[in-house]
Design a protein around this motif. Structure first.
Motif, short mmCIF file in Angstrom:
data_model
loop_
_atom_site.label_atom_id
_atom_site.label_comp_id
_atom_site.label_asym_id
_atom_site.label_seq_id
_atom_site.Cartn_x
_atom_site.Cartn_y
_atom_site.Cartn_z
N SER A 199 45.97 41.52 32.01
CA SER A 199 47.47 40.62 32.40
C SER A 199 48.35 42.09 32.76
O SER A 199 47.77 43.24 32.23
CB SER A 199 47.91 39.86 32.21
OG SER A 199 48.31 41.42 30.51
N THR A 255 45.06 45.32 29.27
CA THR A 255 43.70 44.80 29.10
C THR A 255 43.15 45.23 28.02
O THR A 255 43.24 46.26 26.76
CB THR A 255 42.29 45.50 30.51
OG1 THR A 255 41.99 45.37 30.55
CG2 THR A 255 42.53 47.37 30.44
N GLU A 278 53.15 36.59 34.63
CA GLU A 278 52.08 37.44 34.57
C GLU A 278 50.92 37.25 35.33
O GLU A 278 50.46 36.10 35.89
CB GLU A 278 51.86 37.91 33.03
CG GLU A 278 50.59 36.67 32.89
CD GLU A 278 49.95 37.11 31.43
OE1 GLU A 278 50.71 37.80 30.57
OE2 GLU A 278 49.15 36.46 30.75
N GLY A 335 47.42 37.55 36.04
CA GLY A 335 45.89 37.48 35.11
C GLY A 335 44.64 38.28 35.78
O GLY A 335 44.20 37.57 37.39
N TYR A 336 43.46 38.19 35.08
CA TYR A 336 42.60 38.98 36.01
C TYR A 336 41.28 38.67 34.61
O TYR A 336 41.88 38.57 33.74
CB TYR A 336 42.62 39.41 36.68
CG TYR A 336 43.09 41.08 35.80
CD1 TYR A 336 42.10 41.79 35.05
CD2 TYR A 336 43.81 41.52 35.40
CE1 TYR A 336 42.34 42.46 34.05
CE2 TYR A 336 44.45 42.54 34.96
CZ TYR A 336 43.12 43.00 34.04
OH TYR A 336 44.15 44.39 32.85
N ASN A 337 40.37 38.44 35.05
CA ASN A 337 39.13 37.50 34.46
C ASN A 337 38.12 38.48 35.08
O ASN A 337 37.27 38.65 36.60
CB ASN A 337 38.84 36.59 33.38
CG ASN A 337 39.84 35.60 33.20
OD1 ASN A 337 40.18 36.38 32.59
ND2 ASN A 337 40.96 34.72 34.06
N ASP A 362 39.02 41.90 31.38
CA ASP A 362 39.97 40.43 31.41
C ASP A 362 40.95 41.45 31.16
O ASP A 362 41.40 41.99 30.02
CB ASP A 362 39.77 39.25 31.00
CG ASP A 362 39.39 39.02 30.74
OD1 ASP A 362 38.30 38.95 32.13
OD2 ASP A 362 37.95 38.44 29.65
N SER A 397 49.70 33.74 35.72
CA SER A 397 50.09 32.76 34.86
C SER A 397 51.29 32.50 34.42
O SER A 397 52.54 33.12 34.16
CB SER A 397 49.59 33.57 33.97
OG SER A 397 49.78 33.34 32.82
N THR A 425 52.07 42.53 34.31
CA THR A 425 53.92 42.12 33.95
C THR A 425 54.74 43.82 34.41
O THR A 425 54.20 44.53 34.59
CB THR A 425 54.13 42.22 32.35
OG1 THR A 425 53.63 42.79 31.85
CG2 THR A 425 53.07 41.03 31.83
#
Length: 300
Positions: free
Chosen positions: A268, A235, A53, A55-57, A266, A121, A270
């Protein structure tokens, strides 16, 4: 009744197969992006390792709600497009809608990382291997605008765009759009929100996604052949319905009232490549449901 139950189970199973995430990898135009900080030298290939995936934060999310009827219920949109946000004259701060506190707002600053995808990730830099220089010589940035409706049960999204840009950290002339998605719908469960996209554009030989048979396909080639690679953005939305102390009153470009809420997210992203055979079986399963239902009505 048994035939109907079986058809429902088959359709549910096939639907889950289509929606499940698939392994992916990215291919770069040159191995010069891998500067050898992890491997003691340039990686001989141009591809990242396999990841599950994006990923983001702490991604800035700004929601603008139609407040022309003095209610947040109804149409709204989410965006991080600076031009769109600027058109609403959004201030740096102001008093909340209920007058209880000061609300601070931030226009996303992409050069400072507020639009970034943070991880492929589980290839999490800088400790992960075979990143091909991700977050060291290049990264990925997102720009989005999602349209939806807010009801007492929460937000529901129906359209919009999601664009991902390749960002060369050393040479801006290499920056470019690498793939885009068109929003097709959403599902909200508690504070968890899934947004569904059809990939509508992807550059050739960049994003590879594994199909259900374990074969990696270039998403560009699948799209060119009439297939529909897909994305799911997972999210959090907390709370799903904004409270008055989170909202700031602004003026819409058309002169109507609007309120804005800003949060950080935060999550992901996919990808999947549904195969025609699977979609055909899913259709057959749904047809079976209809056939069984018709027979039940005739013999009721």
């Amino acid at each position: 009744m048994k035939r109907l139950t079986t058809s429902l189970a088959v359709a549910a199973m096939l639907g889950a197969t289509v929606a499940s995430a698939s392994p992916m990898y990215i291919n770069l135009p040159s191995n010069s992006y891998d500067d050898g900080r992890r491997n003691g030298g340039l990686d001989p290939d141009t591809s990242t390792g396999i990841f599950e995936e994006f990923g983001y934060n702490q991604l800035f999310a700004t929601s603008i709600y139609d407040y022309s009827d003095n209610s947040v219920f109804g149409s709204f949109f989410d965006t991080n497009d600076p031009a769109t946000l600027a058109s609403y004259g959004i201030p740096a701060s102001g008093t909340s809608l209920d007058g209880s506190k000061e609300v601070d707002l931030v226009l996303p600053d992409c050069p400072r990382g507020q639009c970034d995808i943070d991880a492929l990730s589980p290839l999490v830099p800088p400790l992960g291997s075979d990143n091909e220089g991700f977050l060291q010589t290049w990264d990925l940035q997102v720009e989005y605008t999602f349209f939806g409706d807010l009801s007492a049960s929460g937000p529901s999204y129906h359209s919009g765009t999601f664009d991902v840009y390749f960002n060369d950290l050393d040479d801006d002339t290499n920056d470019r759009l690498v793939f885009s998605g068109e929003l097709t719908g959403s599902v909200l469960s508690g504070a968890n929100l899934d947004l569904f996209f059809d990939i509508t554009f992807v550059v050739d030989d960049f994003l590879f996604i594994q199909n259900e048979n374990g074969v990696f396909f270039d998403a560009h080639d699948k799209l060119a052949a009439g297939g529909t690679p897909r994305l799911v953005l997972d999210t959090n939305v907390n709370p799903p319905i904004p409270t008055p102390d989170e909202l700031l009153l602004v003026s819409a470009p058309n002169g109507d009232g609007a309120v804005v809420r800003q949060t950080t997210l935060d999550g992901s992203i996919t990808g999947t490549i549904p195969e025609p055979a699977t979609l055909g079986l899913l259709g057959a399963g749904l047809l079976g449901i209809g056939f069984a239902s018709t027979r039940r009505r005739k013999h009721a």
